[in-house]
Design an enzyme around this catalytic site. Structure first.
Site, short mmCIF file in Angstrom:
data_model
loop_
_atom_site.label_atom_id
_atom_site.label_comp_id
_atom_site.label_asym_id
_atom_site.label_seq_id
_atom_site.Cartn_x
_atom_site.Cartn_y
_atom_site.Cartn_z
NE ARG A 52 32.84 35.60 41.76
CZ ARG A 52 33.10 36.91 41.71
NH1 ARG A 52 33.31 37.57 42.84
NH2 ARG A 52 33.16 37.53 40.55
CG LEU A 67 29.61 38.28 52.28
CD1 LEU A 67 28.13 38.64 52.14
CD2 LEU A 67 29.82 36.82 51.92
CG ASP A 68 33.87 37.96 46.51
OD1 ASP A 68 34.86 38.13 47.25
OD2 ASP A 68 33.72 36.97 45.78
NE ARG A 69 31.48 47.70 44.29
CZ ARG A 69 31.98 48.72 43.61
NH1 ARG A 69 33.24 48.68 43.21
NH2 ARG A 69 31.23 49.77 43.35
#
Length: 336
Positions: free
Chosen positions: A259, A157-159
């Site tokens: 996103r 997952l993205d930060r």
């Protein structure tokens, strides 16, 4: 009598001394059955550059059952792997996660069995260290569970994205779950708050995505015909004034997929410092928003050896809930 010049002590910036380990004979256990030799060696020699690992294999210094092997040779349970002495630089003292962050991550575990951990990752925590970060989710879990021999990320997952992340506790489980991901047999559902009113006729975004680097080295993604095929399905959950709470289901698994697809549709995610413009970001901050409003809400998957799918859900954190409460309160005030 001629005086002898004083001996200089090494500069702190000089290279650290090298460490040379002796020959090791490692027996392949059942959990490593079928693994490629190069991947096995990378796990055994974590601090050794990949180029050196391939070099010692090519030179025949690595042996399987006393015979030469190729990097892509598949290991079998019971094989004896000879790992030669490797010169490596002495490692800097490792920065260990503190007990508080270990406790936070342990409290975030939503499912665990002998093969798998599933964690509700907080926003702001990377899944692994690197790029200036001393540690991430996987390093914290390894520090908290020193007796667990194997812990590896199944996916990422993205930060700044919160939510469910799977961590394998056995190599066999890692292989199974990653194959399930490749075969699209694992369903991921995200909840996201986007800017503006999502149009009723847009149920999916099917646009190719291309990764590229900014002049400062930061990685970004854009819709581009030269990119990889990408598909995200969207469904409206709740409309607010100026925002919409959405369910997003990525069919493919590209970097920043939700996103970029949301931004391409004209409705970037609230709090997105990469794909939301300054005016939108300023308005969201004025509302009280403090984080990227993207949360990996649910996972549906099969456990190794099971034909029955299970579904896990992760609640929103306080910062996510607070934004939704503010929007609901504002909606209620205007309706009175």
């Amino acid at each position: 009598m001629t005086s002898r010049p004083a001996r200089r002590s090494p500069s702190p910036s000089s290279s650290r001394p090298s460490v040379r380990q002796g020959v090791r004979l490692v027996s392949v256990d059942a959990d490593n059955d079928g693994q490629r030799l190069d991947n096995f060696l990378m796990a055994q020699l974590r601090d050794v550059p990949r180029s050196i690992i391939y070099r010692i294999v090519r030179k025949g210094e690595v042996r399987i059952n006393k015979g030469r092997a190729r990097p892509d040779t598949r290991l079998r349970a019971g094989d004896q792997v000879r790992i030669p002495p490797v010169v490596r630089k002495e490692q800097k003292p490792e920065v260990r996660p503190g007990s508080r962050v270990q406790s936070v991550m342990e409290d975030a575990v939503v499912f665990e069995n002998d093969e798998l951990l599933v964690v509700n990752k907080p926003s702001g925590i990377a899944v692994h260290g690197g790029s200036g970060l001393s540690f991430g989710l996987i390093e914290v879990l390894r520090a908290a569970r020193p007796a667990t021999r194997f812990l590896e990320l199944v996916h990422r997952l993205d930060r700044d994205t919160s939510g469910l992340v799977m961590i394998a506790k056995k190599r066999s489980a890692l292989r199974f779950l990653q194959d399930e991901l490749r075969q699209k047999r694992i369903t991921k559902v995200y909840h996201t708050l986007v800017v503006g009113g999502w149009p009723a006729g847009v149920a999916q975004v099917d646009e190719p995505l291309l990764r590229y680097d900014m002049p400062n080295g930061e990685r970004r993604v854009r819709v581009d015909a030269a990119g990889k095929a990408s598909l995200t399905r969207f469904r409206v959950l709740q409309a607010y004034q100026g925002y919409t709470l959405m369910e997003a289901s990525p069919v493919t698994g590209r970097t920043h997929q939700i996103r970029v697809h949301a931004a391409f549709a004209g409705h970037p995610i609230a709090g997105d410092d990469k794909y939301l413009d300054d005016a939108g970001q300023k308005a969201f901050r004025a509302l009280g928003g403090q984080r990227l409003m993207l949360h990996a809400r649910a996972l549906t998957f099969r456990l190794p050896g099971s034909e029955t799918p299970m579904t896990l859900e992760a609640p929103y954190d306080e910062a996510y809930q607070r934004v939704l409460r503010l929007l609901e309160a504002r909606q209620l005030e205007q309706s009175e």
